[in-house]
Each structure stands twice: as C-alpha cells, then as structure tokens.
Write a protein that holds these residues in place. Structure first.
Motif, PDB file in Angstrom:
ATOM      1  N   LEU A  86     -23.687   9.452   4.862  1.00  0.00           N
ATOM      2  CA  LEU A  86     -24.217   8.480   5.812  1.00  0.00           C
ATOM      3  C   LEU A  86     -24.068   7.059   5.270  1.00  0.00           C
ATOM      4  CD1 LEU A  86     -25.737   7.667   8.373  1.00  0.00           C
ATOM      5  CD2 LEU A  86     -27.879   8.166   7.170  1.00  0.00           C
ATOM      6  N   ILE A  87     -24.316   6.874   3.987  1.00  0.00           N
ATOM      7  CA  ILE A  87     -24.192   5.543   3.392  1.00  0.00           C
ATOM      8  C   ILE A  87     -22.764   5.036   3.508  1.00  0.00           C
ATOM      9  CG2 ILE A  87     -24.316   4.252   1.231  1.00  0.00           C
ATOM     10  CD1 ILE A  87     -26.681   6.037   0.441  1.00  0.00           C
ATOM     11  N   ARG A  88     -21.772   5.893   3.231  1.00  0.00           N
ATOM     12  CA  ARG A  88     -20.382   5.469   3.358  1.00  0.00           C
ATOM     13  C   ARG A  88     -20.043   5.127   4.813  1.00  0.00           C
ATOM     14  NH1 ARG A  88     -15.652   6.037   0.640  1.00  0.00           N
ATOM     15  NH2 ARG A  88     -16.970   5.239  -1.058  1.00  0.00           N
ATOM     16  N   ARG A  89     -20.534   5.927   5.742  1.00  0.00           N
ATOM     17  CA  ARG A  89     -20.256   5.663   7.160  1.00  0.00           C
ATOM     18  C   ARG A  89     -20.862   4.330   7.582  1.00  0.00           C
ATOM     19  NH1 ARG A  89     -19.247   9.702  11.301  1.00  0.00           N
ATOM     20  NH2 ARG A  89     -19.418   8.792  13.391  1.00  0.00           N
ATOM     21  N   LEU A  90     -22.092   4.054   7.164  1.00  0.00           N
ATOM     22  CA  LEU A  90     -22.730   2.790   7.493  1.00  0.00           C
ATOM     23  C   LEU A  90     -21.999   1.620   6.845  1.00  0.00           C
ATOM     24  CD1 LEU A  90     -26.511   3.768   7.153  1.00  0.00           C
ATOM     25  CD2 LEU A  90     -25.219   3.432   9.276  1.00  0.00           C
ATOM     26  N   ALA A  91     -21.542   1.800   5.600  1.00  0.00           N
ATOM     27  CA  ALA A  91     -20.822   0.723   4.921  1.00  0.00           C
ATOM     28  C   ALA A  91     -19.492   0.431   5.603  1.00  0.00           C
ATOM     29  CB  ALA A  91     -20.599   1.096   3.451  1.00  0.00           C
ATOM     30  N   LEU A  92     -18.780   1.466   6.005  1.00  0.00           N
ATOM     31  CA  LEU A  92     -17.524   1.269   6.726  1.00  0.00           C
ATOM     32  C   LEU A  92     -17.761   0.552   8.050  1.00  0.00           C
ATOM     33  CD1 LEU A  92     -15.732   4.706   6.179  1.00  0.00           C
ATOM     34  CD2 LEU A  92     -14.808   2.469   5.544  1.00  0.00           C
ATOM     35  N   THR A  93     -18.794   0.979   8.776  1.00  0.00           N
ATOM     36  CA  THR A  93     -19.089   0.361  10.064  1.00  0.00           C
ATOM     37  C   THR A  93     -19.515  -1.085   9.893  1.00  0.00           C
ATOM     38  OG1 THR A  93     -19.809   2.533  10.886  1.00  0.00           O
ATOM     39  CG2 THR A  93     -20.424   0.610  12.185  1.00  0.00           C
ATOM     40  N   GLU A  94     -20.368  -1.351   8.922  1.00  0.00           N
ATOM     41  CA  GLU A  94     -20.837  -2.721   8.680  1.00  0.00           C
ATOM     42  C   GLU A  94     -19.694  -3.620   8.226  1.00  0.00           C
ATOM     43  OE1 GLU A  94     -23.813  -5.867   8.063  1.00  0.00           O
ATOM     44  OE2 GLU A  94     -23.556  -4.133   9.385  1.00  0.00           O
ATOM     45  N   ALA A  95     -18.848  -3.141   7.315  1.00  0.00           N
ATOM     46  CA  ALA A  95     -17.718  -3.949   6.844  1.00  0.00           C
ATOM     47  C   ALA A  95     -16.766  -4.263   7.986  1.00  0.00           C
ATOM     48  CB  ALA A  95     -16.989  -3.220   5.720  1.00  0.00           C
ATOM     49  N   SER A  96     -16.537  -3.288   8.854  1.00  0.00           N
ATOM     50  CA  SER A  96     -15.662  -3.520  10.006  1.00  0.00           C
ATOM     51  C   SER A  96     -16.264  -4.558  10.948  1.00  0.00           C
ATOM     52  CB  SER A  96     -15.433  -2.194  10.746  1.00  0.00           C
ATOM     53  OG  SER A  96     -14.608  -2.380  11.880  1.00  0.00           O
ATOM     54  N   GLU A  97     -17.571  -4.483  11.184  1.00  0.00           N
ATOM     55  CA  GLU A  97     -18.243  -5.454  12.062  1.00  0.00           C
ATOM     56  C   GLU A  97     -18.224  -6.850  11.442  1.00  0.00           C
ATOM     57  OE1 GLU A  97     -19.281  -5.113  15.031  1.00  0.00           O
ATOM     58  OE2 GLU A  97     -19.440  -2.958  15.359  1.00  0.00           O
ATOM     59  N   ILE A  98     -18.475  -6.932  10.145  1.00  0.00           N
ATOM     60  CA  ILE A  98     -18.419  -8.229   9.460  1.00  0.00           C
ATOM     61  C   ILE A  98     -17.042  -8.847   9.616  1.00  0.00           C
ATOM     62  CG2 ILE A  98     -18.402  -9.315   7.174  1.00  0.00           C
ATOM     63  CD1 ILE A  98     -20.659  -7.431   6.364  1.00  0.00           C
ATOM     64  N   SER A  99     -16.013  -8.039   9.411  1.00  0.00           N
ATOM     65  CA  SER A  99     -14.641  -8.537   9.492  1.00  0.00           C
ATOM     66  C   SER A  99     -14.319  -8.997  10.907  1.00  0.00           C
ATOM     67  CB  SER A  99     -13.669  -7.447   9.049  1.00  0.00           C
ATOM     68  OG  SER A  99     -13.958  -7.020   7.737  1.00  0.00           O
ATOM     69  N   TRP A 100     -14.723  -8.195  11.894  1.00  0.00           N
ATOM     70  CA  TRP A 100     -14.448  -8.562  13.286  1.00  0.00           C
ATOM     71  C   TRP A 100     -15.129  -9.881  13.638  1.00  0.00           C
ATOM     72  CZ3 TRP A 100     -17.524  -9.214  17.656  1.00  0.00           C
ATOM     73  CH2 TRP A 100     -16.821  -9.305  18.862  1.00  0.00           C
TER      74      TRP A 100
END
Length: 356
Positions: A86-100
């Motif tokens: 779950l932590i990896r999934r949240l980190a991937l989602t957050e990093a993608s949102e930050i980048s967008w």
C-alpha cells in the motif's frame, strides 16, 4: 537566404564552404558595448516574505480544519502500518500527481516501469520520468529535507555539487548553501507550529526563496512539504499525500495558503483511505477466488497488483520472477475470474488493474 547549389542540393550552414558572415543568421548578435556597465538589478528582500506571526494566526483560525486533516492522516497511517504494498502504491500515485501538477507527464504505470528499469525514454519524456522517479524515492525515504537539504536533493556538497541533467538553472554551490541555510533558519523558528502548518510554510518558503528553478520548484517543494508534515504521525508512512487531494493554493497570504494546504491534505488522506479499504476487500475476494489454485505465480501477481495502480506484463514478469508465458496465463485467469481488468483495449502493450 539561400545557399550555393551542390551536387546534393543547396549547401547548409554546416557545410565545408563557409557562408558570408552577414548570412549567418543563426548566430547570436554581438554584445552591446553600451550594456557592459549595467549593474544587476537589486534583489527583493525575501526576509519580509511570509511573516511567522501570520502563520501563527492562521493556525489558530483554522484549528478545526487542522484537526480534520490530522485525523484523516492518522487513520491512513494506521491503515498503511506494515503494508509495504500500500505504501508503494500511495507513493507512486502521489509522485505522479505531484509531477502532473508541476506540468510533467508521469503516469503511475509508466513510473513503475521506469523504476523497475523496464522503460527508457528520450528528451522531455526521459526528463519527466527521472523527476517523478526522484519524487517517488524521496517520498519513501532518503535524507531529511530540513536537517540535510543537500542530501535530500542528492547534491554532493556545498561548493562542488553536481546538477542533474534537466534541472539547469537551479541554485548550486555556495548560492544553494546560503539559500538552504536561510530556509532552515526560518523553519527552525516555526518549531512551535503544528507539523502540518510548518510543512505548508516550508513549501511556501521554498518557492519564495527560489531553492529550485522552473518545473523542479513544484516537485521539490511539494515533496519536502509532504515529508515534513509526516512528522505528525508515528507510522511507516513517511509522507502526507497532499497532491492526491488536488492542487493547493500557492499564492496569497498565510491564511489562504494554509487553508488550501490543509484541504488538500485531508482530501489526499481520505483518498488514500478509500484506496486502502478497496484493496483490503479486493485481496479478501482474491484469496477466496484463488483458494483452489496451487503455485506461487497467482499470489505473487496479487501482491504486484496491490502495489501498482496499473500493471503491464513486463512489470509483472520483473516483480514476480515468473516467465512471461506464466504471467500471461495467470493474468488471463485472474481476468476470467473477475479480479482484474485490462485497461488498454489493445492486443499488445496491455495494462491490467485490480477490479476494486
């Protein structure tokens, strides 16, 4: 302008026969001798920016909003406790949102492939992936941004640090050291504030002091803020998913900035909680649906599908260690049992997601 004709067509500016100097339109103009004595324009007094008293007043005025955001994050931390997937999934989602939000293109599935060494790119695409990958890794760990800004950014030292390709224009060396020290001093002076308020202030100061340049400012400032805010918790989740809650206010006074940051933090934590609950229900459903199967590939695929929002076959092969044929066979099985969905609609380069 035109170039002399040759057997292969007109000559270009890089052919052996030099063109007349007046025809070299692509070269910069000679320096203006009248501009040599101009002094640089004075810099604004950044010490007057974002006075601490305004942030204290904003914290007092928004106590209820602060409590709601902290409560939502506490619940998310509890859900993420000891759940590396779950932590990896949240980190991937957050990093993608930050980048967008910073104007970059780094979808979670491509970011996962990039991190696994299964995706390369050229030009802007490679730059975007590298920046988003940096954000994902720093969200999950690394040097503390407050005590070691240079280590947090991956710099090699105060005077001889190396700027990563694509991040040109950012302060470095002595200039970065001076700005970082001022930023640290301002954060230290705000130690009495709640970590969420201090994180919002830290992000605003990072941008105001111009510790980063261009698109990097949005990425680095937001990651630093998310890490600083997580001090409020006690679990393994080392960041507050602010970007997952939408864009926060980046202008105006302390009250407007803090209100936007707290709203985004609360919504991001609630979104993370929804993801966690759906994943938990889906995993229970998957365990029941696959109870009669033997072999290690099906449960390994379930783990991969929990960890990543979208999973291409190449990533599944990389993370499970199974053969491509075994992965394709078991993905088809999971799809037939209603556990996953294929999202691309293509016959090649397909992506699967958990049917939450």
């Amino acid at each position: 302008m035109s170039y002399p004709e040759t057997e292969d067509g007109p000559e270009g500016p890089y052919d052996s026969a030099p063109a007349a100097e007046e025809d070299l339109w692509f070269l910069p103009a000679p320096p203006d001798p009248d501009a040599a004595g101009l002094a640089p324009l004075p810099r604004a007094d950044r010490r007057a920016l974002l006075p601490l008293e305004e942030w204290r007043a904003a914290q007092a005025a928004q106590a209820a909003e602060l409590a709601r955001a902290a409560l939502a994050f506490g619940a998310l931390e509890q859900a993420a406790a000891e759940d590396a997937g779950l932590i990896r999934r949240l980190a991937l989602t957050e990093a993608s949102e930050i980048s967008w939000q910073a104007g970059l293109r780094a979808p979670p599935e491509r970011l996962a492939l990039y991190g696994a060494g299964r995706l390369l790119g050229l030009g802007d695409a490679a730059r975007d992936m590298a920046r988003a990958h940096w954000a994902r890794r720093r969200l999950e760990g690394g040097a503390d941004p407050v005590t070691d800004p240079a280590g947090f950014l991956g710099r090699r030292g105060r005077t001889g640090d190396r700027r990563p390709t694509g991040w040109e224009g950012a302060p470095h060396g002595g200039e970065f050291a001076a700005l970082a020290e001022e930023w640290q001093a301002r954060i230290a002076a705000a130690e009495a504030l709640h970590p969420f308020v201090r994180a919002a202030l830290a992000e605003a100061l990072w941008r105001a002091l111009e510790l980063s340049a261009g698109e990097a400012a949005g990425v680095e400032a937001r990651v630093a803020s998310a890490r600083i805010a997580a001090v409020a918790g006690r679990g393994r989740l080392g960041f507050v998913p602010v970007a997952m809650g939408g864009r926060s206010v980046s202008g105006g006074g302390a009250e407007a900035r803090l209100a936007g940051w707290l709203h985004a933090a609360e919504q991001g934590a609630l979104r993370g909680l929804l993801i966690a609950r759906r994943l938990s229900d889906w995993q229970a459903r998957a365990a029941e649906a696959l109870s009669g199967l033997s072999g290690r590939t099906p449960p390994a695929l379930i783990t991969v599908l929990r960890r990543h929002p979208l999973v291409p076959a190449a990533l599944a092969v990389s993370e499970t260690g199974a053969s491509a044929a075994a992965v394709q066979r078991n993905l088809a099985l999971l799809e037939a049992r209603g556990l996953i969905r294929e999202r691309s609609g293509q016959s090649r380069f397909r992506f699967w997601e958990a049917a939450l």
